[in-house]
Design a protein around this motif. Sequence first.
Motif, mmCIF file in Angstrom:
data_model
loop_
_atom_site.group_PDB
_atom_site.id
_atom_site.type_symbol
_atom_site.label_atom_id
_atom_site.label_comp_id
_atom_site.label_asym_id
_atom_site.label_seq_id
_atom_site.Cartn_x
_atom_site.Cartn_y
_atom_site.Cartn_z
ATOM 1 N N PRO A 523 7.167 56.540 18.780
ATOM 2 C CA PRO A 523 7.997 55.400 19.193
ATOM 3 C C PRO A 523 8.945 54.936 18.089
ATOM 4 O O PRO A 523 10.090 54.572 18.361
ATOM 5 N N ALA A 524 8.468 54.966 16.846
ATOM 6 C CA ALA A 524 9.326 54.546 15.730
ATOM 7 C C ALA A 524 10.522 55.472 15.579
ATOM 8 O O ALA A 524 11.656 55.026 15.358
ATOM 9 N N GLU A 526 11.842 57.309 17.939
ATOM 10 C CA GLU A 526 12.720 57.071 19.090
ATOM 11 C C GLU A 526 13.701 55.949 18.784
ATOM 12 O O GLU A 526 14.905 56.062 19.057
ATOM 13 N N LYS A 527 13.201 54.862 18.217
ATOM 14 C CA LYS A 527 14.062 53.718 17.930
ATOM 15 C C LYS A 527 15.067 54.050 16.828
ATOM 16 O O LYS A 527 16.218 53.607 16.875
ATOM 17 N N ILE A 528 14.628 54.831 15.853
ATOM 18 C CA ILE A 528 15.534 55.201 14.759
ATOM 19 C C ILE A 528 16.752 55.942 15.290
ATOM 20 O O ILE A 528 17.894 55.642 14.926
ATOM 21 N N LEU A 530 17.794 56.101 18.472
ATOM 22 C CA LEU A 530 18.531 55.322 19.461
ATOM 23 C C LEU A 530 19.534 54.411 18.777
ATOM 24 O O LEU A 530 20.623 54.160 19.302
ATOM 25 N N HIS A 531 19.172 53.931 17.591
ATOM 26 C CA HIS A 531 20.058 53.034 16.839
ATOM 27 C C HIS A 531 20.458 53.681 15.513
ATOM 28 O O HIS A 531 20.465 53.026 14.471
ATOM 29 N N SER A 532 20.800 54.952 15.580
ATOM 30 C CA SER A 532 21.132 55.688 14.368
ATOM 31 C C SER A 532 22.317 55.052 13.649
ATOM 32 O O SER A 532 23.274 54.592 14.276
ATOM 33 N N TRP A 549 15.321 64.984 19.840
ATOM 34 C CA TRP A 549 15.457 63.705 20.525
ATOM 35 C C TRP A 549 16.125 63.873 21.891
ATOM 36 O O TRP A 549 16.852 64.838 22.120
ATOM 37 N N TYR A 580 5.230 54.558 24.643
ATOM 38 C CA TYR A 580 6.407 53.991 23.985
ATOM 39 C C TYR A 580 6.560 52.496 24.256
ATOM 40 O O TYR A 580 7.655 51.950 24.119
ATOM 41 N N ASP A 583 2.834 47.932 20.961
ATOM 42 C CA ASP A 583 2.438 48.477 19.663
ATOM 43 C C ASP A 583 0.921 48.606 19.519
ATOM 44 O O ASP A 583 0.440 49.456 18.767
#
Length: 768
Positions: A523-524, A526-528, A530-532, A549, A580, A583
């Motif tokens: 999940p971490a 994924e967020k990285i 998504l907001h690259s 990804w 996802y 937490d």
Amino acid sequence: MSADPASVRPADPTEAWFTPLRFGIGLALALSALFPDVLLGTGAFYYKDYGVLGYPVIHHHHERFWAGDFLPLWNPYSNCGAPFMAQWGTITLYPFSLFYLVLPLPWSLGVFCLAHLWFGGLGMYRLAASRSVGGFAATLAGVVFVFNGFTLSCLQWPNYTIALGWLPWVALYVERACAKGGRALVLASLSGTMQMLSGVPEFVVMTWLSVVALLGVELLGSRDKSMTLTAARRLGLVIALISCLSAAQLLPFFDLLSLSQRHSDFATEKWAMPWHGIGNFLVPLFHYAKTHTGAFLQIDQQLLISYYLGTAPLLLAAFGFFRGSEVRNKSLGAIGLISVILAMGAQGWIYPAIKSAFPQLGFVRFPIKFLMPLVLVAPLLAAAGLRWFLDRPEGSRQADRRLLGLSALVLLTLMAVILLSMQRYTSRYDQPGETLRNAVWRAAFLVGFLTLLARMRLQASPKPALLVRCGAIAILVIDIATHLPEWNPRIAAAEFAPGVAAEAQEFTPHAPRLGESRILISPAAEKIFLHSSIADATDDFRGKRLAFWSHLNLLDALPKVNGSSTLQLREQAVIQRLIYGPDEFDPSKLADFLAVSHETSPTMATDWSARSTALPLVSIGREPRFTSQEASLAAIAAGKADLKNTVLLPPDSQSAFADTGPTSGRVSEISFDPDRLEFVTEAEKPAVVVIAQAFHPGWKCLVNGEETIVQRANHAFQAFRVPAGRTEVRLDYQERGLLPGLLLGAIACGVCGILWRQGASKKTAGKE
């Protein structure tokens, strides 16, 4: 009595020059100048969904095609398995997909997308010309249709370019079919089917709402009731033929939709046009944010990169609406206005009312897509406005200058007001300096176009007149090509080479293989991604490839727990949201069951760590426990389900597994193709076989040649009974609705053949 010479316009000496052939050549040259690297194969589109979603899907289809699987039905690499053809947006059944299937990628897909934009421009030329606006105005309409922010933004999605490419042809041939019948009925049906097979439901619906609205206005205004009824019958026949010709795609799609995560309250509204978005029709960078790559995005709406039409086409469209006398032009303007209001979502009063009256539309997430009808009507209105201006009486030159001067003053004043409003209603993302410079260039292009427009009214020899008209068209193209910095960026085509990311990772002991194991991106991570925030486009894309990804795992043929399937099977989507989602959820037991052999490293989002506790994808001998779907999900979510030794089955399947229980056994000789799974089991007594693949009723199971029902297991996966001893098992995925759809399509093809022959007979009889 002869007309006053001062009130009569002389014939335009350049009109005959603007032919469909010359327009097609000119449009091809303009697209080539804008995207030379794509056409040469050195560069490739990648921005947003194109690189991580659209292209990987096409690559997967391409690989399956060359492996002899000409109609891939199931994608085992994403979302623990998901239907492929039925997704609709995979454009599996679109006939012209053969272009990128037989030719090398990624070059063929880039050319495929640009070719559809070119084709759409030619269609808009023909549609505008059918309204007797002349060749030059039709040329302008075709250019405006292709060169605007909305159309070029749709290069992010190959299927969107298909839908747009067929849009004007659908409008043209449906109009002809209703008026004339004959072969036009077949052409309307075929063009509508091609757009339907593009797999963009919103665009298809909006196309037909717009076309039917325009036809309705004309038919209601007709005094010939018999002609109205005839046109209505012909329209009904065209819609019926399109439905049947597309049935092989539509029936599986609706079947998948009924099983998917999307429903009336699937998601809240997202990415509507903000109230200040109206300003972007004149000032493209108004309230835009500069991203880490240097590209710009609208702060409150990030689906479309832009929807700027150009100030000059907007002005001409206003001429066509306010000055034109045809009811058709008023209808075009009304459709455009309604589409803008709908695109504003909840901020406009129409969208909430429609959604309240038709809750089935709840699966439509992005109101900004409602701008699509504007792309249809704006070029037609601009062409009508241009024709009106050029046809004004010869003695009105002074009035023309006042009209153009006043129009320029109004638009420039509005642009200034928009810029000044940034001082009062500012955002921390605004870029005032760049916005101002950009707006000044838009103003310069507007003034330049109006100057050339005024020159068109002056008497001149053919060559200077032609140069003035071509210069005006060039200004429109350059305006759109430069209206956003970093517009439609590309990367080197070599970055899409298949298999390189898996080789670079050096998985130990070996990379996950189909039918054996999967990867799980955390999940971490994924967020990285998504907001690259990586500034260099190539580095950013390489990082996403190394993390596999979105759908990028398809480029390396690596099975993955999640993915970017537009429609996920409902229960599998629930399980995926557990992983996802909160937490506090510990996904380790679930990851073991899902055969996750590698997961994202806790220290680096692009590295992978091996997992030694992963269970086999296919297992035998677990103890059955019978419980409801709700209870099984609750047990999995709470971490209380023993997914290693037991299997959770629905209560109504208890009789089918009555003689099974925990036992020793083994699974061997596994052969896993995307749409087929074969293996051999050996067990001391009747046992449950569990497959950690998403459950779908289309999977058919043969146990020693006899059909066996596949049950839903562990909320979202597959299980069935096998007898004691050695057992041969085969599972095949069969797309429900495909065969009936093909039958309906064959019948519709026969009807089209009859209509075509009848049209030929009538044509021959008419000549005689």
